[in-house]
Design an enzyme around this catalytic site. Structure first.
Site, PDB file in Angstrom:
ATOM      1  N   LYS A  92       0.866  -1.182   0.000  1.00 36.80           N
ATOM      2  CA  LYS A  92       0.000   0.000   0.000  1.00 36.80           C
ATOM      3  C   LYS A  92       0.902   1.231   0.000  1.00 36.80           C
ATOM      4  O   LYS A  92       2.052   1.160   0.429  1.00 36.80           O
ATOM      5  CB  LYS A  92      -0.856  -0.023   1.277  1.00 36.80           C
ATOM      6  CG  LYS A  92      -2.103   0.791   1.211  1.00 36.80           C
ATOM      7  CD  LYS A  92      -3.299   0.014   0.728  1.00 36.80           C
ATOM      8  CE  LYS A  92      -4.500   0.930   0.619  1.00 36.80           C
ATOM      9  NZ  LYS A  92      -5.686   0.261   0.117  1.00 36.80           N
ATOM     10  N   GLY A 191     -19.577   7.587   5.485  1.00 35.30           N
ATOM     11  CA  GLY A 191     -18.672   7.879   4.368  1.00 35.30           C
ATOM     12  C   GLY A 191     -19.399   7.733   3.047  1.00 35.30           C
ATOM     13  O   GLY A 191     -19.628   6.613   2.581  1.00 35.30           O
ATOM     14  N   GLY A 193     -18.466   8.379   0.045  1.00 36.71           N
ATOM     15  CA  GLY A 193     -17.458   8.542  -1.008  1.00 36.71           C
ATOM     16  C   GLY A 193     -17.669   7.547  -2.136  1.00 36.71           C
ATOM     17  O   GLY A 193     -18.809   7.128  -2.415  1.00 36.71           O
ATOM     18  N   VAL A 195     -16.980   4.348  -2.521  1.00 38.00           N
ATOM     19  CA  VAL A 195     -17.608   3.071  -2.179  1.00 38.00           C
ATOM     20  C   VAL A 195     -18.992   3.295  -1.580  1.00 38.00           C
ATOM     21  O   VAL A 195     -19.968   2.651  -1.980  1.00 38.00           O
ATOM     22  CB  VAL A 195     -16.731   2.250  -1.186  1.00 38.00           C
ATOM     23  CG1 VAL A 195     -17.398   0.934  -0.864  1.00 38.00           C
ATOM     24  CG2 VAL A 195     -15.334   2.010  -1.755  1.00 38.00           C
TER      25      VAL A 195
HETATM   26  P1  NAD Z   1     -13.447   8.219  -0.585  1.00 34.63           P
HETATM   27  O1  NAD Z   1     -12.336   9.162  -0.247  1.00 34.63           O
HETATM   28  O2  NAD Z   1     -14.043   8.281  -1.946  1.00 34.63           O
HETATM   29  O3  NAD Z   1     -14.640   8.370   0.463  1.00 34.63           O
HETATM   30  C1  NAD Z   1     -14.444   8.450   1.827  1.00 34.63           C
HETATM   31  C2  NAD Z   1     -15.511   9.385   2.372  1.00 34.63           C
HETATM   32  O4  NAD Z   1     -15.452   9.350   3.792  1.00 34.63           O
HETATM   33  C3  NAD Z   1     -15.324  10.849   1.949  1.00 34.63           C
HETATM   34  O5  NAD Z   1     -16.529  11.321   1.386  1.00 34.63           O
HETATM   35  C4  NAD Z   1     -14.964  11.560   3.257  1.00 34.63           C
HETATM   36  O6  NAD Z   1     -15.458  12.886   3.291  1.00 34.63           O
HETATM   37  C5  NAD Z   1     -15.662  10.664   4.264  1.00 34.63           C
HETATM   38  N1  NAD Z   1     -15.141  10.724   5.632  1.00 34.63           N
HETATM   39  C6  NAD Z   1     -13.856  10.813   6.054  1.00 34.63           C
HETATM   40  N2  NAD Z   1     -13.813  10.802   7.396  1.00 34.63           N
HETATM   41  C7  NAD Z   1     -15.095  10.691   7.826  1.00 34.63           C
HETATM   42  C8  NAD Z   1     -15.715  10.612   9.100  1.00 34.63           C
HETATM   43  N3  NAD Z   1     -14.999  10.657  10.221  1.00 34.63           N
HETATM   44  N4  NAD Z   1     -17.061  10.474   9.168  1.00 34.63           N
HETATM   45  C9  NAD Z   1     -17.809  10.424   8.036  1.00 34.63           C
HETATM   46  N5  NAD Z   1     -17.283  10.512   6.798  1.00 34.63           N
HETATM   47  C10 NAD Z   1     -15.951  10.625   6.687  1.00 34.63           C
HETATM   48  O7  NAD Z   1     -12.877   6.741  -0.254  1.00 34.63           O
HETATM   49  P2  NAD Z   1     -13.423   5.347  -0.765  1.00 34.63           P
HETATM   50  O8  NAD Z   1     -12.632   4.943  -1.953  1.00 34.63           O
HETATM   51  O9  NAD Z   1     -14.903   5.371  -0.805  1.00 34.63           O
HETATM   52  O10 NAD Z   1     -12.941   4.409   0.428  1.00 34.63           O
HETATM   53  C11 NAD Z   1     -13.637   4.375   1.667  1.00 34.63           C
HETATM   54  C12 NAD Z   1     -12.988   3.344   2.590  1.00 34.63           C
HETATM   55  O11 NAD Z   1     -13.043   2.051   1.951  1.00 34.63           O
HETATM   56  C13 NAD Z   1     -11.510   3.577   2.878  1.00 34.63           C
HETATM   57  O12 NAD Z   1     -11.210   3.103   4.173  1.00 34.63           O
HETATM   58  C14 NAD Z   1     -10.805   2.730   1.853  1.00 34.63           C
HETATM   59  O13 NAD Z   1      -9.496   2.377   2.241  1.00 34.63           O
HETATM   60  C15 NAD Z   1     -11.723   1.520   1.835  1.00 34.63           C
HETATM   61  N6  NAD Z   1     -11.644   0.737   0.603  1.00 34.63           N
HETATM   62  C16 NAD Z   1     -11.868   1.333  -0.601  1.00 34.63           C
HETATM   63  C17 NAD Z   1     -11.787   0.555  -1.751  1.00 34.63           C
HETATM   64  C18 NAD Z   1     -12.085   1.156  -3.098  1.00 34.63           C
HETATM   65  O14 NAD Z   1     -12.241   0.364  -4.068  1.00 34.63           O
HETATM   66  N7  NAD Z   1     -12.216   2.443  -3.226  1.00 34.63           N
HETATM   67  C19 NAD Z   1     -11.447  -0.804  -1.675  1.00 34.63           C
HETATM   68  C20 NAD Z   1     -11.260  -1.384  -0.416  1.00 34.63           C
HETATM   69  C21 NAD Z   1     -11.342  -0.594   0.717  1.00 34.63           C
END
Ligand code: NAD
Length: 366
Positions: A92, A191, A193, A195
């Site tokens: 990572k 969150g 975002g 996902v």
């Molecule tokens: P992203 O950055 O698109 O979304 C994350 C969201 O969380 C953002 O909108 C942010 O504003 C919000 N956030 C941050 N801190 C917060 C809090 N304390 N309370 C509420 N909201 C909060 O990220 P993503 O790609 O959606 O990933 C989300 C999680 O899933 C991460 O932990 C990431 O490591 C994990 N993940 C993602 C993937 C992927 O394919 N994108 C795969 C496996 C794991």
């Protein structure tokens, strides 16, 4: 002031202690003054193959936090790949700073650092990095996935992550309620975002009662409105009564403070490293009667997607077929946990570690 600053800087012997405890192979500190690039790449274990894992960009309070995050995240990737039956290791990267720092030069410089590792680490998207960023990185290295589909890549892995997480949630519902219907279940997504927004669609199609929280209230409002959900305040979520809590933001949400407040049957979400302390908080959830779906098991869909691309024969159908297995593996892990009297997280870890040990021995005997 000076004393505090010194405390925040990790000392080299402390870093070695962390690496030793978490059993990493390599930690690479990258710096480029002209672009302001500060990146850290961690390679945890390459027994199953070269490491693959996304790059997260975050405004860490200090360098020690960034190192801790990348070490924990890369370790999680090792177990995620293993339990998913993939032939890759755990790695990572983190970029320290706000997304506004990103530029073509910044990302290409990062690409060169990845290239210097000769394939021991391949990157992809994570929080705050996107397919467009991967395109710049690809100008300097072949060791990048998550490229746009029109450039021969697998595109953004998040929809497949969300699909796998949704199936993990259904498996947990089957275990906790006897059937996997999510109709009428109160589910809180923390969150909204990449996902979170795709997960919301799957859950809303099943007529779950959705609550959405994000520190960015506009994002929360948009996802809630699109999925018949309601917005809840990001700082009070652990106190809200719900059936299922789906953490989809930063890790460490399950800890000494939050677990006693939780009033839910299931915790199942996509965020990496949800348990602040794996052993302690996995057990604490069990003691509180909350079923926890291990994060590295149910959020593996995105890794499956980039793995397909990494193998050079990208097919969305194959990636989705792999992600579908998350449902069955989750049920197996829940059964294993209850038969061994351990938490599901511990059971998933045991299963993942066993495969690495078996393959490691296989390689050594050649
Ligand atoms: P992203 O950055 O698109 O979304 C994350 C969201 O969380 C953002 O909108 C942010 O504003 C919000 N956030 C941050 N801190 C917060 C809090 N304390 N309370 C509420 N909201 C909060 O990220 P993503 O790609 O959606 O990933 C989300 C999680 O899933 C991460 O932990 C990431 O490591 C994990 N993940 C993602 C993937 C992927 O394919 N994108 C795969 C496996 C794991």
């Amino acid at each position: 002031m000076e004393a505090t600053k010194t405390e925040e800087k990790p000392k080299i012997n402390e870093i070695y202690t962390q690496i030793e405890e978490m059993e990493h192979e390599q930690l690479v500190i990258c710096y480029d003054k002209p672009t302001g690039l500060k990146a850290i790449i961690a390679i945890h274990n390459t027994v199953l193959g070269p490491s693959l894992g996304g790059t997260r960009m975050w405004h860490y309070t200090n360098e020690a936090d960034a190192i801790k995050d990348v070490l924990r995240l890369s370790r999680g990737m090792t177990f995620k790949a293993s339990i998913s039956g993939l032939n890759i290791g755990g790695g990572k990267a983190v970029l320290i700073g706000k997304p506004s720092l990103k530029s073509e030069a910044y990302l290409r410089r990062f690409g060169r650092f990845i290239e210097s590792l000769g394939g021991r680490y391949t990157t992809a998207e994570d929080m705050n990095t996107h397919t467009a960023d991967m395109e710049y990185i690809a100008m300097e290295t072949r060791h990048v996935t998550g490229l746009p589909e029109n450039k021969g890549g697998g595109g953004d892995p998040s929809p497949v992550t969300a699909y796998g997480t949704y199936l993990g949630i259904k498996a947990a519902a089957k275990r906790a309620y006897g059937n996997d219907s999510l109709e009428g279940k109160k589910i809180l997504i923390q969150g909204a975002g990449q996902v979170g927004k795709h997960l919301a669609k799957h859950l809303s199609k099943e007529n779950a009662v959705l609550m959405v929280a994000d520190i960015d209230s506009e994002k929360a409002a948009k996802v809630a409105a699109a999925n018949k959900g309601k917005v809840v305040k990001a700082d009070t979520i652990h106190e809200i009564p719900m059936d299922i809590y789906a953490p989809c933001a930063m890790g460490g949400q399950l800890n000494d403070t939050s677990i006693p407040l939780l009033s839910c049957d299931i915790v199942a979400g996509a965020a990496n490293n949800q348990l602040e302390d794996e052993q302690k908080h996995g057990q604490m959830l069990l003691d509180h009667g909350i079923l926890y779906a291990p994060d590295f098991l149910i959020n593996a869909g995105g890794l499956m997607n980039v793995y397909q691309e990494y193998q050079g024969n990208y097919s969305k159908t194959l990636a989705l077929e792999k992600a579908e297995k998350i449902y069955g593996t989750s049920l197996e892990v829940f059964n294993l946990a209850s038969s061994r009297g351990i938490s599901p997280h511990e059971a998933a870890l045991q299963k993942a570690v066993k495969r690495i040990q078996d393959i490691g021995q296989l390689k050594m005997s050649w």
